[in-house]
Design a protein around this motif. Sequence first.
Motif, mmCIF file in Angstrom:
data_model
loop_
_atom_site.group_PDB
_atom_site.id
_atom_site.type_symbol
_atom_site.label_atom_id
_atom_site.label_comp_id
_atom_site.label_asym_id
_atom_site.label_seq_id
_atom_site.Cartn_x
_atom_site.Cartn_y
_atom_site.Cartn_z
ATOM 1 N N THR A 123 0.743 -1.638 -0.040
ATOM 2 C CA THR A 123 0.173 0.119 -0.120
ATOM 3 C C THR A 123 0.856 1.222 -0.467
ATOM 4 O O THR A 123 0.947 1.926 -0.293
ATOM 5 N N SER A 124 1.890 1.428 0.709
ATOM 6 C CA SER A 124 2.243 2.378 0.413
ATOM 7 C C SER A 124 4.723 1.676 0.745
ATOM 8 O O SER A 124 4.752 0.047 1.545
ATOM 9 N N ILE A 125 5.245 3.020 0.252
ATOM 10 C CA ILE A 125 6.746 2.676 1.560
ATOM 11 C C ILE A 125 6.898 3.700 2.236
ATOM 12 O O ILE A 125 7.108 5.310 1.623
ATOM 13 N N ASP A 126 7.268 3.806 3.142
ATOM 14 C CA ASP A 126 7.537 4.732 3.899
ATOM 15 C C ASP A 126 8.521 5.280 4.512
ATOM 16 O O ASP A 126 9.573 4.468 4.505
ATOM 17 N N LEU A 127 9.640 6.253 4.217
ATOM 18 C CA LEU A 127 10.916 6.925 4.530
ATOM 19 C C LEU A 127 10.903 7.275 6.217
ATOM 20 O O LEU A 127 10.447 8.672 6.092
ATOM 21 N N PRO A 128 11.746 7.110 6.922
ATOM 22 C CA PRO A 128 11.635 7.734 7.930
ATOM 23 C C PRO A 128 12.785 8.803 7.375
ATOM 24 O O PRO A 128 13.311 9.267 6.614
ATOM 25 N N PRO A 129 12.600 9.875 8.469
ATOM 26 C CA PRO A 129 13.604 11.404 8.574
ATOM 27 C C PRO A 129 15.147 11.539 8.501
ATOM 28 O O PRO A 129 15.154 10.240 8.906
ATOM 29 N N ASN A 130 15.918 11.896 8.115
ATOM 30 C CA ASN A 130 17.167 11.480 7.997
ATOM 31 C C ASN A 130 17.623 12.788 7.586
ATOM 32 O O ASN A 130 17.428 13.718 7.002
ATOM 33 N N LYS A 131 19.281 13.048 8.107
ATOM 34 C CA LYS A 131 20.027 13.546 8.010
ATOM 35 C C LYS A 131 20.993 13.819 6.343
ATOM 36 O O LYS A 131 22.347 14.423 7.185
ATOM 37 N N PHE A 132 20.741 12.965 5.571
ATOM 38 C CA PHE A 132 21.641 12.448 4.498
ATOM 39 C C PHE A 132 21.532 13.448 3.386
ATOM 40 O O PHE A 132 22.367 13.360 2.594
ATOM 41 N N ALA A 133 20.861 14.067 3.020
ATOM 42 C CA ALA A 133 19.687 14.928 2.099
ATOM 43 C C ALA A 133 21.476 15.717 1.544
ATOM 44 O O ALA A 133 21.129 15.405 0.043
ATOM 45 N N ASP A 134 21.691 16.061 2.640
ATOM 46 C CA ASP A 134 22.992 17.424 2.283
ATOM 47 C C ASP A 134 24.214 16.555 1.478
ATOM 48 O O ASP A 134 25.172 16.687 0.320
ATOM 49 N N LYS A 135 24.564 15.185 1.480
ATOM 50 C CA LYS A 135 25.557 14.239 1.305
ATOM 51 C C LYS A 135 25.497 13.325 0.747
ATOM 52 O O LYS A 135 25.289 12.089 1.437
ATOM 53 N N SER A 136 25.021 13.273 -0.300
ATOM 54 C CA SER A 136 24.393 11.633 -0.916
ATOM 55 C C SER A 136 24.572 11.283 -2.546
ATOM 56 O O SER A 136 24.587 12.669 -3.385
ATOM 57 N N TYR A 137 24.636 10.210 -2.804
ATOM 58 C CA TYR A 137 24.611 9.747 -4.344
ATOM 59 C C TYR A 137 24.131 8.574 -4.920
ATOM 60 O O TYR A 137 24.525 8.173 -4.078
ATOM 61 N N TYR A 138 23.476 8.251 -5.869
ATOM 62 C CA TYR A 138 23.299 7.028 -6.377
ATOM 63 C C TYR A 138 24.073 7.180 -8.096
ATOM 64 O O TYR A 138 24.247 7.563 -8.745
#
Lengths: 336, 266
Positions: A218-233
């Motif tokens: 029904t859904s995929i839930d993402l917890p909050p985190n502090k990675f947004a400034d330093k992340s890469y795929y």
Amino acid sequence: MRPFTYSRANDPASATKELAGNPNAKFLAGGTNLIDLMKEDVERPSAIVDISGLRLTEIKPIAAGFAKGGLSIGGLGKNTDAANHPLIRQNYPLLTQAILAGASGQIRNMATNGGNLLQRTRCPYFYEVAMPCNKREPGSGCGALEGVNRLHAIFGASEKCVAVYPSDMAIALAALDAIVKVKNASGQERSISFTDFHRLPGDTPERDTNLAHGELITSIDLPPNKFADKSYYLKVRDRASYAFALISVAAGLEMGSGNKIVQARIAMGGVAHKPWRALKAEQFLAGKEATAENFKRAADAEMADAKPLEHNKFKVELGNRSIVLALQMAMNGGKA
Amino acid sequence: MDVNETPDLSDDEKKLFEDLMPEDLDEILDTGVNRRHFLKLVTLAGGGILAAQSAVAEQLFTRPLSVPVAAELSSATIENGVNVSLNVNGAARKLLVDSRMTLLDTLRERLELTGSKKGCDHGQCGACTVIVDGQRVLSCLTLAASCEGKSVKTIEGLAKGTSGSTVRLHPMQEAFLKHDGFQCGFCTPGQICSAVALMDEAKRGDASYVTEDVRKKTAPVQLSTEEIRERMSGNLCRCGAYPNIVAAIQEVHSGKPVEQTFRFSA
Ligand SMILES: Cc1cc2nc3c(=O)[nH]c(=O)nc-3n(C[C@H](O)[C@H](O)[C@H](O)COP(=O)(O)OP(=O)(O)OC[C@H]3O[C@@H](n4cnc5c(N)ncnc54)[C@H](O)[C@@H]3O)c2cc1C
Ligand code: FES
Ligand code: FES
């Protein structure tokens, strides 16, 4: 394609009920994997329950519970919409990059978030029904183990199956500690942590995940985190675009003061039967400085356990360099 | 014709079976083939091909029918038939399809819209790209049954006006002509549909894997050549007309003429 009955589900309850009543029934979402596999005669459902019209498409902030402050992504939402949602682009750019690294514009417009997680391996022995494959036909043997296995696993494989899991989106979700929410025909809901969602092959490679027949994502839930400034795929493939990963790395770093890493998240694609969390590398990096040397030592720690097959030895060195590069790109703010 | 009134094969039909598959006739009659099953078999196997091989069939099929041929696609002759109503290039269409029928086959075989091409039939080439409810999708991986209530736009629906001098090509079609964005032309309908939808995605500010910073959302986005190549990667061109395809798209996107640079080897 073999004959099948087709019905459209109007709500999750009727969809799950229809599946519960027939072990050979399947949900149809975007169809980009299921229809292809039905044409190949790999999947042979007797009934198709079209869930693409279910209104489980919302992307919304989570107000309470474990993932409070995070984001809930509808299971039937399209990959394109998830990748481009302003809150995902802003708070989970790693997920945006991973989705956009996969398939093509047309396919991402069709593919759903739930269906993406359940796409099946691209192992050529799985696709070719004239070949042995324990995943497709339990007990028939693994054609790739001693066959052509350039694309196959270097971690967590078994004698029964050396296939790798193909999704890009799921690699980012593994790094982001996502939770998969599912519902069954009795209306019961459960939450599955991402690391428990997909399985290693062991003796039952025919089972990709721990989802039960008839359970609906029904859904995929993402917890909050502090990675947004330093992340890469990072995705490495045989051609520049519109190809599955040879190796991919989803990296996220939470930084403290003085170039210190508070915690790291690293997941790898193209190396195992499930998204591979590089826990050894993560553990090594916690509390260390973000330097090229530490990135290299983290990669060494992870790749030391790799067990390559005859044709995929290159994946060990490639995986090592990919971890280092993904961490460097993450430190650079995730700029492409 | 009411299939239930004549459950057994007529003499003509028995003869047709005998003519087509003499070895199997006794078995087929023993195990019980009724008329309904027979008609299904003939329809599913493609009556036209069988008819061409059999003199008896020719008589049988050329006999005046009480119903038009298209009406033979009734729920009696289609296994797992599904009724769908959809809009194709502005016209409402209603039809009964086999549950297995893809949108691509429906367009090509049932609606006589053969512009959309079947390159691979497995989602790997983009030749079948059409625009459904404003989004580019692959018609080879779309079941027609799932298109209830949807609007489909194909290459045939891009130009304005119906015939002769009133026809005005879509700017993307004009640009492909101007820039020679094709050689054999097989991938072209898919390329053009894909490119038309891409223009809207750029206006919306959608990102791609080569977008420098996905956290910065600007709409519309200006597409570089690299961006166009990445965003069009779902459309393969076996003739390798890529530089001209990219130039054509860039011209429509930027609204300014794009120079073609040819380099010849000495
Ligand atoms: C040519 C090609 C290239 C591709 N390249 C890539 C790539 O580079 N990277 C990548 O990650 N992917 C790639 N893909 C795969 C694509 O991303 C998947 O096919 C897609 O995400 C599947 O989603 P869907 O909604 O179409 O699933 P479907 O095909 O509709 O369903 C897949 C499976 O999931 C089940 N299912 C669907 N939704 C639910 C639900 N809500 N609850 C329970 N069960 C459900 C279905 O029953 C089915 O078994 C590629 C596909 C193609 C055809
Ligand atoms: S025919 Fe649909 S992608 Fe090739
Ligand atoms: S023009 Fe021939 S395939 Fe593209």
